[in-house]
Design an enzyme around this catalytic site. Sequence first.
Site, mmCIF file in Angstrom:
data_model
loop_
_atom_site.group_PDB
_atom_site.id
_atom_site.type_symbol
_atom_site.label_atom_id
_atom_site.label_comp_id
_atom_site.label_asym_id
_atom_site.label_seq_id
_atom_site.Cartn_x
_atom_site.Cartn_y
_atom_site.Cartn_z
ATOM 1 N N GLN A 21 38.943 23.944 7.059
ATOM 2 C CA GLN A 21 38.098 24.441 6.227
ATOM 3 C C GLN A 21 36.765 23.523 5.873
ATOM 4 O O GLN A 21 35.726 24.330 5.615
ATOM 5 C CB GLN A 21 38.943 24.539 4.783
ATOM 6 C CG GLN A 21 38.207 24.755 3.425
ATOM 7 C CD GLN A 21 37.671 26.019 3.456
ATOM 8 O OE1 GLN A 21 38.053 26.969 4.472
ATOM 9 N NE2 GLN A 21 36.315 26.290 2.829
ATOM 10 N N GLU A 22 36.834 22.599 5.982
ATOM 11 C CA GLU A 22 35.898 21.456 5.894
ATOM 12 C C GLU A 22 34.740 21.738 7.039
ATOM 13 O O GLU A 22 33.375 21.997 6.848
ATOM 14 C CB GLU A 22 36.154 20.061 6.035
ATOM 15 C CG GLU A 22 36.743 19.886 4.488
ATOM 16 C CD GLU A 22 35.726 19.583 3.322
ATOM 17 O OE1 GLU A 22 34.650 19.961 3.440
ATOM 18 O OE2 GLU A 22 36.163 19.262 2.453
ATOM 19 N N SER A 23 35.111 21.675 8.228
ATOM 20 C CA SER A 23 34.324 21.478 9.475
ATOM 21 C C SER A 23 34.490 22.444 10.503
ATOM 22 O O SER A 23 33.948 22.344 11.800
ATOM 23 C CB SER A 23 34.306 20.091 10.033
ATOM 24 O OG SER A 23 35.661 19.777 10.536
ATOM 25 N N TYR A 79 37.643 27.682 -1.803
ATOM 26 C CA TYR A 79 37.980 26.168 -0.852
ATOM 27 C C TYR A 79 39.558 26.060 -0.835
ATOM 28 O O TYR A 79 40.269 26.004 -0.038
ATOM 29 C CB TYR A 79 37.464 25.230 -1.425
ATOM 30 C CG TYR A 79 37.572 23.794 -0.761
ATOM 31 C CD1 TYR A 79 37.096 23.429 0.462
ATOM 32 C CD2 TYR A 79 38.465 22.906 -1.385
ATOM 33 C CE1 TYR A 79 37.280 22.459 1.096
ATOM 34 C CE2 TYR A 79 38.907 21.541 -0.587
ATOM 35 C CZ TYR A 79 38.156 21.288 0.401
ATOM 36 O OH TYR A 79 38.704 20.129 0.893
#
Length: 517
Positions: free
Chosen positions: A313-315, A440
């Site tokens: 999800q972040e990168s 998120y």
Amino acid sequence: MKKFKINYLLIGIVTLLLAAALWPSIPWFGKAENRIAAIQSRGELRVSTLDSPLTYNNVNGKIIGLDYELAQQFADYLGVKLKITVRQNISQLFDDLDNDDADLLAAGLVYNSERSKNYQPGPTYYSVSQQVVYRVGGVRPRTMATLNDQQLTVAPGHVVIDDLRALKEKKYPDLSWKVDEKLGTTALLEQVKDKKLAYTIADSVAISFFQRVHPEIAVALDVTDEQPVTWFSPLDDDQTLSAAILDFFNSMNEEGTLARLEEKYLGHGGDFDYVDTRSFLRAVDSVLPDLQPLFEKYAEEIDWRLLAAISYQESHWDAQATSPTGVRGLMMLTKNTAQSLGLTDRTDAEQSISGGARYLQDMMAKVPDTVPEEERIWFALAAYNMGYAHMLDARALTAKTKGNPDSWSDVKQRLPLLSQKPLYNKLTYGYARGHEAYAYVENIRKYQISLVGYLMEKEKEVTKAKQIAQSYPVVSPHELNHPATTSILPFVAFSADGAFERNHLIAPNTLVQAPRR
């Protein structure tokens, strides 16, 4: 998928009235002739269910599932052990009630008038709709009128059969279908995925879970509106078991346990994104193998697959990822956070994963002790995304608006409000992009479900391949150089067509005019 909320006040009233009516048989434990007393005497609650991600599922040796957890707590409520029997299809479940092999069915079964004629329904705790599915790339049906028994196959005992009969009688006279007398809904979904079937029908929740692992399955048509899901028990003059079930669900609601379980298993619902899910699963095959050892190494008490989902999800598992705000690396850490963790290179995969895991652990440690253990991770992730202080604001806002600040279901509904000026002006820490924190956390939950399910499927494929390999005889080098006159593989086909016929023995489907239930 829309949750079907129970009218708990009504349940409470019904429970009291039913208990009063049944007073001669209460306390339940005193008389051997009633169902509760029989369960107590036996020392176990016999529950039949189906193997599915929502009802009952073995994940790395740990049994999970909404119906499993509810059944376990009901057994605890009765003071007995839980005995689970897993069946292949719905018809077998109701056979267990008919044959007195089960006390109740907890398997995500839909209530309808036909079933209630023969079986006692319990409270309803969520709802589903029935949908026709097809494989992406195949022909999508546009109307029920065109479906026939050469295309559409459903599982035996499926509640939708009653709906199909009604549609055939009232609206679509040419509609027909097959019932596979052996395979359950999940197996039929697998066959559609594998292009062995054109269409089948499943409930919206089952489809949602299946799509997280097999995004090539798509919804073509809605067959029904929302239908309530419930437990079923025997229907007769002895109502002690149904009264106990009502009282149990009422107490579960009062304690907040039912809401937490609904959030745990049903709270990640939402629109399905085919492209995003497909891209994620491709990355699982191509990128994750290099990173998995690091996720496993630094996850500690966090499930490594959850840590991997956070990183995606972040990168999107890009070690060089950089955002416009300056966060970098697999876990997208800020420069200040990296320095506080002693990291020297945010783009180094190991440093980023170890730092992100430690930072998440710090957030979890700060979550108030009043938050239930299984929900602490979601509060921590919200804090990871928007900052711990804003997470506290979200809890405070939840309390002010008569919600439960310890319930993730209640708090997440207030997150988008943190960006509304009339509200954030009254909060301690002010404006926050709460809608981003909401998305998120929900995305991470979806990625985790996809990853867990996909890895389980791959493990099953490996196990199956090993079993197939072991079924073939071992040929020594001597035998290869000196073949016997008689083939060591006596069942080898003489042609490609023959090979298909001999190696694909499929149980015949049965066209039924009137379903048994």
